[in-house]
Each structure stands twice: as C-alpha cells, then as structure tokens.
Design a protein around this motif. Structure first.
Motif, PDB file in Angstrom:
ATOM      1  N   LEU A 298       0.826  -1.209   0.000  1.00  0.00           N
ATOM      2  CA  LEU A 298       0.000   0.000   0.000  1.00  0.00           C
ATOM      3  C   LEU A 298       0.862   1.261   0.000  1.00  0.00           C
ATOM      4  O   LEU A 298       0.457   2.302  -0.529  1.00  0.00           O
ATOM      5  CB  LEU A 298      -0.922   0.002   1.216  1.00  0.00           C
ATOM      6  N   GLY A 299       2.053   1.167   0.564  1.00  0.00           N
ATOM      7  CA  GLY A 299       2.973   2.293   0.500  1.00  0.00           C
ATOM      8  C   GLY A 299       3.422   2.574  -0.926  1.00  0.00           C
ATOM      9  O   GLY A 299       3.669   3.718  -1.301  1.00  0.00           O
ATOM     10  N   ALA A 300       3.521   1.508  -1.724  1.00  0.00           N
ATOM     11  CA  ALA A 300       3.917   1.669  -3.120  1.00  0.00           C
ATOM     12  C   ALA A 300       2.757   2.150  -3.978  1.00  0.00           C
ATOM     13  O   ALA A 300       2.947   2.886  -4.947  1.00  0.00           O
ATOM     14  CB  ALA A 300       4.458   0.347  -3.662  1.00  0.00           C
ATOM     15  N   ASP A 301       1.541   1.705  -3.627  1.00  0.00           N
ATOM     16  CA  ASP A 301       0.342   2.092  -4.368  1.00  0.00           C
ATOM     17  C   ASP A 301      -0.842   2.087  -3.405  1.00  0.00           C
ATOM     18  O   ASP A 301      -1.386   1.029  -3.093  1.00  0.00           O
ATOM     19  CB  ASP A 301       0.091   1.110  -5.524  1.00  0.00           C
ATOM     20  N   PRO A 302      -1.257   3.262  -2.943  1.00  0.00           N
ATOM     21  CA  PRO A 302      -2.353   3.329  -1.967  1.00  0.00           C
ATOM     22  C   PRO A 302      -3.673   2.753  -2.488  1.00  0.00           C
ATOM     23  O   PRO A 302      -4.561   2.438  -1.682  1.00  0.00           O
ATOM     24  CB  PRO A 302      -2.486   4.838  -1.702  1.00  0.00           C
TER      25      PRO A 302
END
Length: 257
Positions: A226-230
């Motif tokens: 999720l840090g890479a793609d919320p």
C-alpha cells in the motif's frame, strides 16, 4: 611448470601452447591432436552457454554470440564438471565486453535467462494455494510469513528489460524489435509445477513479494504494498500470486517473549 596435468590442460585452453610440454613427446602430431581437442572443448563450452542464455543468442545472432561465448570461455573456464552451472559470471562479463557496450540491455537480459535456467533445474516443492488457507482467521493470516517457492525469483528494473526478454525468448513467434526505454518493469520467474512460468509484476506486487522474501509477515507485506500504491487491491494481489504458485508454505510468526 603447472602444478598438475589439469592445470596444464587449462593453461593450454587459455592460449599457453607450451603448457603440456612436460607430458608430451616431441613431434607436431601430438600438438595437432591437442589443437583439435582444445577446439572441441571450447566448442562444448560455447554450446553450453548458448543453452543457458538463448535469448542473448536470438538478440545478437549466432555468429556474434559464438565469438562472445568463445572469448568468455577463455576468461572464465568452468569451475565444476556440471556445465549447467556454467555461465553465472556471463552477465557481469557481458556488461564490460567492449562489443556489447552499445547494447546495454544484454547483461540484464542474460541475468533473466540464467534465472529461467535456475528455475528449470530447481528442486521440486509444493505450491501454496487458496485451499490451504480455508478457514484461517484474518489475524492469524496477517501474522504469518509466506515463504517463497524455491524456484521463485523476482526482479525490478528501471528499464524495459522484462519486455525485451519476454518478446525475444526462443518460444516467441517472431523476433521483436528492442524498445530500450526508461519505463520501470517487474518480473516473476517460477516453476511451481512441471514448467517454468514468467509473469510481469506491478510495483505493488513486487514490493509485496520483496517483503515476503525478506521474512516479513503478510500484514507487513500488505502495508509495504500500500505504501507503493495506496489504491492497490491487496486481496487481488494475494489471490493472483497464489495462482502463480509463488509461495510454498505459511509459517506462523514466532511468539514474542
């Protein structure tokens, strides 16, 4: 004088024509025979390398590859009688091989070829699937570690290496043009069953798997993704990776003292 006959033979293959003199009778006939043997050994090494990095040969052509393979064989003789292990230094060598410098994609493509060969030879292991998780409570699942299958290898490139590799594999219908651009791409190579498979990875998928291979729990891997793609769909990511056979088992997180 070389320490052993084996050392002398290796010296002969790398260009020292006099290395075997202590073991030879005088006469050109013996030397002619050794020349044939030396050429046969060099040819066998080149053939072994072509089997390990077939995409490279398809990209550069048979003649260019043969010359490069013979040059590599002189500088990097096999360290084991098992020729399947031969070539592990080829990508690094190719990166500084002067004729290959205009083709900067060759070295990383060679890495992927070797990864495919490694997956092909890898030990068998069961693949984790959704049925193994049936009835497992979410807290227990998130606290578990998903262990990657022994054959699974993940890659992330800042360039279009996976596209070049995938479109120029030996089983590709036609050789495709090389589009070497600064578009980041990820790739998974694995053999969960009888055949090696490969699939592209999104950034969130790669981050998720990278966390798993470093021993993070599924909950921690999900947070990283999720840090890479919320907006990443974590359920879909996990389901797709399970379908790809990338995991072999779950391990519960050890209890804290």
């Amino acid at each position: 004088m070389p320490e052993s006959f084996h050392d002398a033979m290796q010296a002969l293959f790398t260009g020292d024509a006099d290395a075997l003199n202590p073991w030879l009778a005088a006469g050109e006939r013996s030397r002619a025979g050794l020349s044939i043997y030396r050429n046969t050994v060099a040819s066998a090494r080149a053939d072994a390398l072509s089997g390990l990095v077939p995409t490279i040969q398809r990209l550069v052509g048979a003649d260019w590859f043969r010359s490069a393979a013979l040059a590599f064989a002189v500088e990097h003789p096999p360290q084991s009688p098992v020729l399947d292990d031969y070539g592990r230094d080829f990508p690094a060598w190719l990166a500084v091989f002067p004729p290959a410098r205009p083709m900067a994609y060759l070295a990383p493509v060679a890495r992927l070829d070797l990864a495919w060969s490694l997956a092909h030879r890898c030990e068998d292991a069961p693949a984790l699937n959704a049925s193994h998780l049936a009835g497992m409570a979410a807290p227990a699942l998130f606290a578990s570690r998903a262990v990657l299958h022994p054959s699974a290898q993940i890659f992330w490139f800042d360039w279009t290496v996976p596209s070049i590799w995938l479109s120029n594999r030996p089983d590709a219908e036609t050789v495709n043009s090389v589009a070497w651009t600064d578009t980041a791409e990820g790739l998974l190579i694995a053999r969960p069953g009888l055949a090696v498979t490969q699939r592209r990875l999104s950034r969130s998928e790669w981050v998720f798997l990278d966390a798993c291979r470093h021993g993070r729990t599924l909950g921690q891997a999900a947070t990283a993704a999720l840090g890479a793609d919320p907006y990443a769909d974590l359920s879909q990511i996990f389901a797709d990776l399970l379908s790809a056979g990338v995991f072999t088992r779950l391990e519960p997180e050890p209890p804290r003292p």
